[in-house]
Each structure stands twice: as structure tokens, then as C-alpha cells.
Design a protein around this motif. Structure first.
Motif, PDB file in Angstrom:
ATOM      1  N   TYR A 263       0.847  -1.190   0.000  1.00 36.73           N
ATOM      2  CA  TYR A 263       0.000   0.000   0.000  1.00 36.73           C
ATOM      3  C   TYR A 263       0.886   1.245   0.000  1.00 36.73           C
ATOM      4  CZ  TYR A 263      -3.897  -3.005   1.632  1.00 36.73           C
ATOM      5  OH  TYR A 263      -4.866  -3.959   1.776  1.00 36.73           O
TER       6      TYR A 263
ATOM      7  N   ARG B 157      -4.712  14.583   0.058  1.00 38.33           N
ATOM      8  CA  ARG B 157      -5.224  13.845  -1.096  1.00 38.33           C
ATOM      9  C   ARG B 157      -4.887  14.567  -2.394  1.00 38.33           C
ATOM     10  NH1 ARG B 157     -11.328  13.030  -0.040  1.00 38.33           N
ATOM     11  NH2 ARG B 157     -11.184  11.855  -2.010  1.00 38.33           N
TER      12      ARG B 157
ATOM     13  N   ASP C 295      -3.666   7.321  -7.528  1.00 35.47           N
ATOM     14  CA  ASP C 295      -5.132   7.318  -7.507  1.00 35.47           C
ATOM     15  C   ASP C 295      -5.720   7.080  -6.122  1.00 35.47           C
ATOM     16  OD1 ASP C 295      -5.195   7.645 -10.271  1.00 35.47           O
ATOM     17  OD2 ASP C 295      -5.151   5.484 -10.615  1.00 35.47           O
ATOM     18  N   THR C 296      -4.959   6.425  -5.267  1.00 30.22           N
ATOM     19  CA  THR C 296      -5.449   6.002  -3.952  1.00 30.22           C
ATOM     20  C   THR C 296      -4.411   6.345  -2.900  1.00 30.22           C
ATOM     21  OG1 THR C 296      -6.591   4.151  -4.991  1.00 30.22           O
ATOM     22  CG2 THR C 296      -6.249   3.991  -2.618  1.00 30.22           C
TER      23      THR C 296
ATOM     24  N   TYR D  64      -3.668   5.725   1.555  1.00 24.06           N
ATOM     25  CA  TYR D  64      -3.983   4.845   2.664  1.00 24.06           C
ATOM     26  C   TYR D  64      -3.750   5.568   3.981  1.00 24.06           C
ATOM     27  CZ  TYR D  64      -3.904   1.533  -1.098  1.00 24.06           C
ATOM     28  OH  TYR D  64      -4.171   0.898  -2.278  1.00 24.06           O
TER      29      TYR D  64
ATOM     30  N   SER E  61      -8.570   3.161   3.015  1.00 21.73           N
ATOM     31  CA  SER E  61      -8.132   3.751   1.746  1.00 21.73           C
ATOM     32  C   SER E  61      -9.145   4.831   1.353  1.00 21.73           C
ATOM     33  CB  SER E  61      -8.037   2.697   0.639  1.00 21.73           C
ATOM     34  OG  SER E  61      -9.319   2.242   0.282  1.00 21.73           O
TER      35      SER E  61
ATOM     36  N   SER F 149      -9.822   7.559  -2.333  1.00 19.75           N
ATOM     37  CA  SER F 149      -9.373   8.090  -3.607  1.00 19.75           C
ATOM     38  C   SER F 149      -8.590   9.372  -3.366  1.00 19.75           C
ATOM     39  CB  SER F 149     -10.591   8.382  -4.491  1.00 19.75           C
ATOM     40  OG  SER F 149     -10.219   9.210  -5.558  1.00 19.75           O
ATOM     41  N   SER F 150      -7.565   9.579  -4.140  1.00 23.12           N
ATOM     42  CA  SER F 150      -6.787  10.816  -3.966  1.00 23.12           C
ATOM     43  C   SER F 150      -7.441  11.988  -4.676  1.00 23.12           C
ATOM     44  CB  SER F 150      -5.363  10.625  -4.476  1.00 23.12           C
ATOM     45  OG  SER F 150      -5.379  10.289  -5.845  1.00 23.12           O
TER      46      SER F 150
END
Length: 150
Positions: free
Chosen positions: A77, A104, A113-114, A116, A146, A148-149
Motif C-alpha cells: 500500500y 489527497r 489514484d489512492t 492509505y 483507503s 481516492s486521492s
């Protein structure tokens, strides 16, 4: 109040290190000097690792770190939002949420894209309210989330 990259306000580096070490690392055996050195690395270049600081001119309000890994048990991650801290006098004013949002955005700008985050189970309702998805419970005593960024 504004939120800035620590690189533009390096005078906050020791304060960020102090808050983070006292909040999460005092019983770890890691000396504060080592934690401070990790934060000072964030002054050297853009990208990851990075720190964002919430401040009112020269008054520290809060901060958050963006790092490659915050949980050794989950090396796949990346990247992580970590060490989210708001000084007690400023809590419950939405500052933590703003720090998360800016983290983010920073992570998205770097092409991820993600992101944590890990936290103790008592913090679960807060992070779920912020839009995080619970991925796992009790990984080394922490919940893993998690989001989304973008």
C-alpha cells in the motif's frame, strides 16, 4: 489559517516532529532525534515524503505527513496519509478534514489514484465520515483505510 507545504515554512519542522513523536513514538524506543531527522528530510524535495502544516502566520495549528509506508505489515500500500495532528485548542473546527483534503490533492498531483491511512479502532467513525473505506481491521492493532486521492 492557511495550509502550506512544510518546505515553504521550515521553521515548523521541529514542532511537527515534537507533536508526532510525543503522540505516537514515545514508547517505541525510537529517539526523538531520529523522528526529527525524518521530518527534516521532507524539506529537501517535493514529492513523497512531504508534510503539510496548518498555521496562522507563525502559530502552529496542525499538520499531516504524506509518506511511502506507515505500516510495515502492508508494504504494497502506498502512499500513506500519516501523523495527522491538530493542536487541542483547534480541534472540532474542520482543520483535520482540511489537512486530509490537501493531502489527497498532493498525492493526486503526484499521479497516485489512492492513498492509505491507519488508525486505532476508536478513530474509525471519524475516518469513515471523511469518506475513507475500511480495508482491514486489527492489522498490528490498527485499522487500515483507503480513499481516492482525487
Amino acid at each position: 489559517m492557511q495550509i502550506s507545504n512544510l518546505r515553504h515554512y521550515p521553521t515548523f519542522a521541529d514542532t511537527i516532529a515534537d507533536r508526532g513523536w510525543h503522540a505516537w513514538w514515545t514508547e517505541s524506543g525510537v529517539p526523538i532525534e531520529n523522528y526529527r531527522a525524518h521530518v527534516h528530510l521532507m524539506l529537501e524535495k517535493d514529492g513523497i515524503p512531504a508534510a503539510l502544516v496548518a498555521h496562522d502566520d507563525d502559530r502552529y495549528i496542525g499538520s499531516v505527513l504524506i509518506i511511502e509506508n506507515d505500516l510495515d505489515e502492508r508494504p504494497d500500500y502506498a502512499p500513506w496519509i500519516a501523523a495527522l495532528w491538530v493542536d487541542p485548542d483547534f480541534r472540532r473546527q474542520g482543520i483535520a478534514a482540511q489537512l486530509i483534503t490537501r493531502s489527497r490533492a498532493h498525492i493526486a498531483q503526484l499521479g497516485h489514484d489512492t492513498c492509505y491511512l491507519c488508525a486505532t479502532a476508536d478513530k474509525r467513525p471519524y475516518y469513515l465520515k471523511q469518506g475513507f473505506t475500511l480495508l482491514e481491521e486489527d492489522v498490528a492493532g490498527l485499522d487500515v483505510f483507503s480513499i481516492s486521492s482525487g
